[in-house]
Design an enzyme around this catalytic site. Structure first.
Site, PDB file in Angstrom:
ATOM      1  N   HIS A 142       0.818  -1.218   0.000  1.00 51.01           N
ATOM      2  CA  HIS A 142       0.000   0.000   0.000  1.00 51.01           C
ATOM      3  C   HIS A 142       0.853   1.270   0.000  1.00 51.01           C
ATOM      4  O   HIS A 142       0.485   2.263  -0.616  1.00 51.01           O
ATOM      5  CB  HIS A 142      -0.958   0.002   1.185  1.00 51.01           C
ATOM      6  CG  HIS A 142      -1.951  -1.117   1.109  1.00 51.01           C
ATOM      7  ND1 HIS A 142      -2.796  -1.283   0.034  1.00 51.01           N
ATOM      8  CD2 HIS A 142      -2.212  -2.143   1.962  1.00 51.01           C
ATOM      9  CE1 HIS A 142      -3.537  -2.365   0.233  1.00 51.01           C
ATOM     10  NE2 HIS A 142      -3.203  -2.898   1.385  1.00 51.01           N
ATOM     11  N   HIS A 149       4.661  49.117 -28.621  1.00 55.37           N
ATOM     12  CA  HIS A 149       4.869  48.254 -27.452  1.00 55.37           C
ATOM     13  C   HIS A 149       6.288  47.691 -27.492  1.00 55.37           C
ATOM     14  O   HIS A 149       6.570  46.762 -28.246  1.00 55.37           O
ATOM     15  CB  HIS A 149       3.828  47.128 -27.452  1.00 55.37           C
ATOM     16  CG  HIS A 149       3.730  46.420 -26.132  1.00 55.37           C
ATOM     17  ND1 HIS A 149       4.295  45.191 -25.912  1.00 55.37           N
ATOM     18  CD2 HIS A 149       3.150  46.776 -24.955  1.00 55.37           C
ATOM     19  CE1 HIS A 149       4.049  44.809 -24.665  1.00 55.37           C
ATOM     20  NE2 HIS A 149       3.356  45.755 -24.064  1.00 55.37           N
TER      21      HIS A 149
END
Length: 465
Positions: free
Chosen positions: A290, A368
């Site tokens: 697990h 820009h």
């Protein structure tokens, strides 16, 4: 290759079973109930105030000592793996699992009774498509004890487990399934097992209150003393207990010589279910348990999350688009220089994929950062929104008579600069059905196979004429 069921499934009606919890020893009732699309597997504690829910999610794993235990906000679910394996094995996607205790009933230590109950409930196909993670490269988790789990590409979900506890009594075993359809007949009735030394420790610590020997195979890996036999007789309420020639206690007969490896395969299916999505790939688990299963599941969940974020649409730019710029102008009111999407390649009720070629001729480059042209982030979001507008307007019969207006932008992230020469691919997906003209979308913009921009957009469709 078997036909793939592409729609999600739940059960037709609710069904219950009762038994005891292995570690708590308490009587417990488990009720499976149908769940809506995209629910996944959700445990519901009906014995606690407010019926709190714990999703079957690997992030809630807290302990893997004797099973996979989940905890959310102080609410625990113990030993989740056998019941989750049954859900995966029967290819059910959405389910509520109501419990009036912290742990499902252990039954006979396998998934058999859960499978029978779910089959009795019947399955029903839902509208939504299944979310399936396709393994494209090897994903591996190793621990310091020599356990290893690997996921690799395959045409469907396949699992192989190899078990080696370094004991003569159990030896080396392996088990495999090539198709999930084999789970019911080949794996579901494989029971949990323990070694005698573990049973002795558990008895001393009062940890297997529900464990009569009908729900566990016990491998006798050491000399068994008369005193131990006496303890076992008392613990398991048996007049007589002895060891069979094959090295197991005589409480039960093995269903298969490799039942231990098959049960480990069952555990892998149940633990990996905590990833929360179906898997198309082959898992090879060497010495699984697990802890290693859930650590692997955590790693896999991370990989899936990262890939979803970078879920680059596969667009063949050499193919004719679904809509060219003229078709787009028939739908959207935007015009040059503010029309920021050139082509649409895919358009369904729930998603759209569009494209923009970024050239040096864009008017915004004039002002820009003239010395270092970079597409403004706000215009990337606007281009994304225009692409999303095509998706939103698909929901009305006469899109030319409607406009879409921004209501909200959330979680905007810019990951890289967009410069002249880049091809922007936009993908927008509905986050919820369009209601009252309100459209919520998750948007992504990609350049060269990498995520450039992402945002959550909300827009409203408004009649213009």
């Amino acid at each position: 290759m078997a036909d793939r069921i592409s729609k999600q499934r739940t059960i037709q009606k609710e069904v219950s079973l009762e038994g005891v919890g292995l570690h708590t020893g308490k009587e417990v009732k488990l009720t499976f109930k149908p769940a809506p699309e995209n629910t996944g597997y959700v445990f519901v504690r009906t014995d606690l105030e407010g019926n709190p829910q714990v999703e079957a999610d690997v992030s809630y794993v807290v302990n893997t000592q004797r099973g996979t235990n989940l905890e959310k906000n102080g609410v625990t679910i113990q030993t989740s793996e056998h019941v989750l394996a049954a859900c995966v094995g029967l290819e059910i996607d959405n389910l509520y699992l109501e419990l009036n205790a912290s742990e499902p009933p252990i039954m006979d230590g396998s998934s058999k009774f859960f499978v029978e109950a779910l089959e009795k409930a019947g399955t029903v196909e839902q509208e939504a498509d299944r979310d399936e993670y396709v393994v494209n490269e090897i994903i591996c988790y190793r621990d310091e004890n020599g356990s290893e789990i690997i996921a690799m590409p395959a045409d469907e979900y396949q699992v192989t487990t190899m078990v080696d506890f370094g004991t003569k009594v159990l030896g080396t075993q392996n088990a495999s399934i090539e198709h999930l359809s084999e789970f019911k007949t080949e794996i579901a009735n494989s029971r949990t097992f323990s070694f005698l030394h573990e049973i002795e420790t558990l008895l001393e610590h009062g940890l297997i209150k529900g464990g009569d020997l009908n729900n566990a195979i016990v491998y006798v890996d050491k000399e068994i003393s008369e005193e131990t036999l006496k303890k076992l007789r008392i613990a398991f309420n048996r007049d007589e207990i002895s060891v069979k020639p094959n090295g197991i206690l005589d409480n039960l007969n093995l269903h298969y010589p490799n039942e231990a490896a098959r049960h480990k395969l069952l555990d892998v299916l149940g633990d990996v279910a905590l990833v929360g999505t179906r898997i198309r790939g082959k898992i090879i688990a060497t010495k699984p348990g697990h802890h290693v299963n859930t650590e692997f599941a955590k790693k896999l969940a991370k990989v899936i999350k990262a890939e979803k974020r970078n879920n680059v649409p596969k667009v063949d730019l050499t193919q004719p688009p679904l809509m060219d710029v003229n078709d787009i102008m028939d739908t959207l009111p935007h015009r040059s220089p503010f029309l920021l999407v050139d082509k649409i390649y895919e358009l369904t009720d729930s998603h759209v994929i569009g494209m923009k070629n970024v050239t040096m001729n864009e008017p915004f480059f004039v002002g820009h950062f003239p010395g270092k042209p970079v597409m403004p982030g706000v215009l990337q979001v606007e281009a994304m929104a225009q692409t999303g507008g095509i998706l939103a307007l698909k929901s009305v019969p006469d899109p030319e008579n409607y406009l879409t207006f921004f209501m909200k932008i959330d979680n905007v992230r810019f990951k890289r600069q967009v410069v002249p020469g880049d091809t922007l691919i936009f993908k927008l997906e509905l986050l919820a059905p369009i209601r009252r003209g309100i459209c919520q979308m998750q948007g992504y913009a990609y350049v060269n196979g990498q995520l450039a921009t992402e945002a959550v957009l909300m827009a409203q469709i408004v009649k213009s004429k």
